[in-house]
Design a protein around this motif. Structure first.
Motif, PDB file in Angstrom:
ATOM      1  N   ASP A  94       0.815  -1.223   0.000  1.00 19.98           N
ATOM      2  CA  ASP A  94       0.000   0.000   0.000  1.00 19.98           C
ATOM      3  C   ASP A  94       0.847   1.271   0.000  1.00 19.98           C
ATOM      4  O   ASP A  94       0.377   2.312   0.433  1.00 19.98           O
ATOM      5  N   ASN A  96       4.462   3.022  -2.422  1.00 16.90           N
ATOM      6  CA  ASN A  96       5.417   2.733  -3.505  1.00 16.90           C
ATOM      7  C   ASN A  96       6.672   3.588  -3.451  1.00 16.90           C
ATOM      8  O   ASN A  96       7.412   3.674  -4.428  1.00 16.90           O
ATOM      9  N   ASP A 119       1.117  -2.592  -4.671  1.00 12.03           N
ATOM     10  CA  ASP A 119       0.602  -1.237  -4.443  1.00 12.03           C
ATOM     11  C   ASP A 119      -0.206  -0.751  -5.645  1.00 12.03           C
ATOM     12  O   ASP A 119       0.017  -1.193  -6.771  1.00 12.03           O
ATOM     13  N   SER A 133       2.384  -3.523  -9.370  1.00 10.97           N
ATOM     14  CA  SER A 133       1.882  -2.158  -9.272  1.00 10.97           C
ATOM     15  C   SER A 133       0.780  -1.972 -10.303  1.00 10.97           C
ATOM     16  O   SER A 133       1.002  -2.192 -11.496  1.00 10.97           O
ATOM     17  N   THR A 140      -5.167  -2.211  -2.269  1.00 15.18           N
ATOM     18  CA  THR A 140      -4.102  -3.208  -2.151  1.00 15.18           C
ATOM     19  C   THR A 140      -4.686  -4.544  -1.726  1.00 15.18           C
ATOM     20  O   THR A 140      -4.174  -5.601  -2.097  1.00 15.18           O
TER      21      THR A 140
END
Length: 338
Positions: A94, A96, A119, A133, A140
């Motif tokens: 959650d 980056n 994330d 991602s 998430t």
């Protein structure tokens, strides 16, 4: 998930790992739910996993199964450091960018473990060897469900895992009202309910456990709301003195910013919250439609996040921050009023 990411995670987990799972600072429902769900799953699969949070999380999340297993770095730095130094794999969930984990940042920058990022925020940095991602994801927690599914582990989702994932999806989608909520999100949620997630309990424990002081603080926040109709904008300020007056506890201001968007014609809502201990003004920004609060926060408040939900910070005073905010709105008038 793409096949390369799936294969990389599968290869990592083929052998026993000493895993540390880390959410961002001031973890919310999605951060706590996703890390706890992954912790349950990895340990059930025979891995050795621990969750380390940079700091404490709100009381309304402390009913989630095994939340007491989360190590609070602020309270137990020695244990956290030992686990990070000994880890062979570190899952960051959650967030980056390592700047989102406060005092844990230098420890992770020095860690020799294999990093895995899961994330859904924009513009990820490149610290992780394995990156899952996806900015199109609702949360998430939905991504962790996808990871478990790709790992052929849906049949191993327990009621404990299910309620953690459900809670994170529920909170990060605004109870499924945000535009990030897709048909796939509802399919995932249906599966989690079938696996034992008590959706009524999750909603009640998160949203229906207010204290009188929190409701009084909400009243103060709404009284402080400034409406700028010419920019279709509303903002709220809360000073440290006001927080102290109403016995502020972590998580008490969760969701306050959204009240601005309930006003007819308002598409941009912001809350400025003074934090004397950190010497900053914490900022939450929300929008409806095409106006990107991610770009706005990155340009002016050292922040970012999603197009319609972002955060930031200011080192000016509360009044100076609010004045600066209003001073830059004319530059965005065309975007806000089109």
């Amino acid at each position: 998930m793409n096949l390369e990411t799936i294969n990389a995670i599968d290869a990592l987990l083929e052998t026993p790992q000493r895993i540390v799972i880390i959410p961002h600072k001031n973890p919310d429902g999605d951060a706590v739910g996703s890390t706890l769900a992954l912790w349950h799953y990895l340990n059930d699969m025979g891995q050795q996993a621990k969750v380390i949070a940079p700091n404490d999380f709100p009381k309304f999340l402390k009913w989630l199964p095994n939340n007491e297993q989360i190590i609070n770095f602020e309270k137990d730095a020695a244990s956290a450091k030992e686990l990070i130094n000994d880890a062979t794999a570190i899952f960051t969930l959650d967030f980056n960018h390592l700047g989102r984990i406060g005092e844990l940042q230098p420890l992770l920058e020095e860690a020799s473990a294999t990093f895995v990022m899961i994330d859904h925020h924009q513009e990820p940095s490149d610290y992780a060897k394995i990156m899952y991602s996806d900015v199109t994801m609702s949360s998430t927690c939905e991504m962790v469900y996808n990871l478990i599914e790709a790992h052929k582990g849906i049949s191993y989702i327990t009621p404990e895992i299910a309620i953690c994932l459900y809670t994170g999806i529920m909170t990060d989608t605004g109870s499924f009202k945000y535009s990030s909520t897709s048909s796939r999100t509802h399919i995932v949620v249906a599966s989690l309910i079938e696996k034992g997630a008590n959706n009524t309990l999750a909603h009640s424990m998160v949203y229906d456990t207010n204290t009188p002081s929190r409701l009084h603080l909400l009243g103060c926040a709404l009284k402080n709301m400034v409406i700028l109709e010419e920019y279709r904008t509303a903002y709220i300020t809360l000073s440290q003195e006001e927080l102290d007056r109403y016995d502020f506890k972590k998580g008490d201001t969760e969701g306050f910013v959204n009240y601005g968007l309930t006003l007819e014609g308002i598409i941009f809502a912001v809350i400025f919250i003074e934090n004397k201990d950190e010497g900053i003004i914490k900022i939450s920004l929300r929008s409806e439609g095409d106006f990107s609060v991610n770009e706005f926060a990155r340009a002016h408040f050292n922040g970012g996040g999603h197009n319609n939900a972002s955060g930031g910070r200011s080192e000016k005073s509360l009044s100076e921050t609010a004045q600066y905010f209003t001073s830059i709105l004319p530059s965005y008038k065309d975007q806000l009023t089109k």
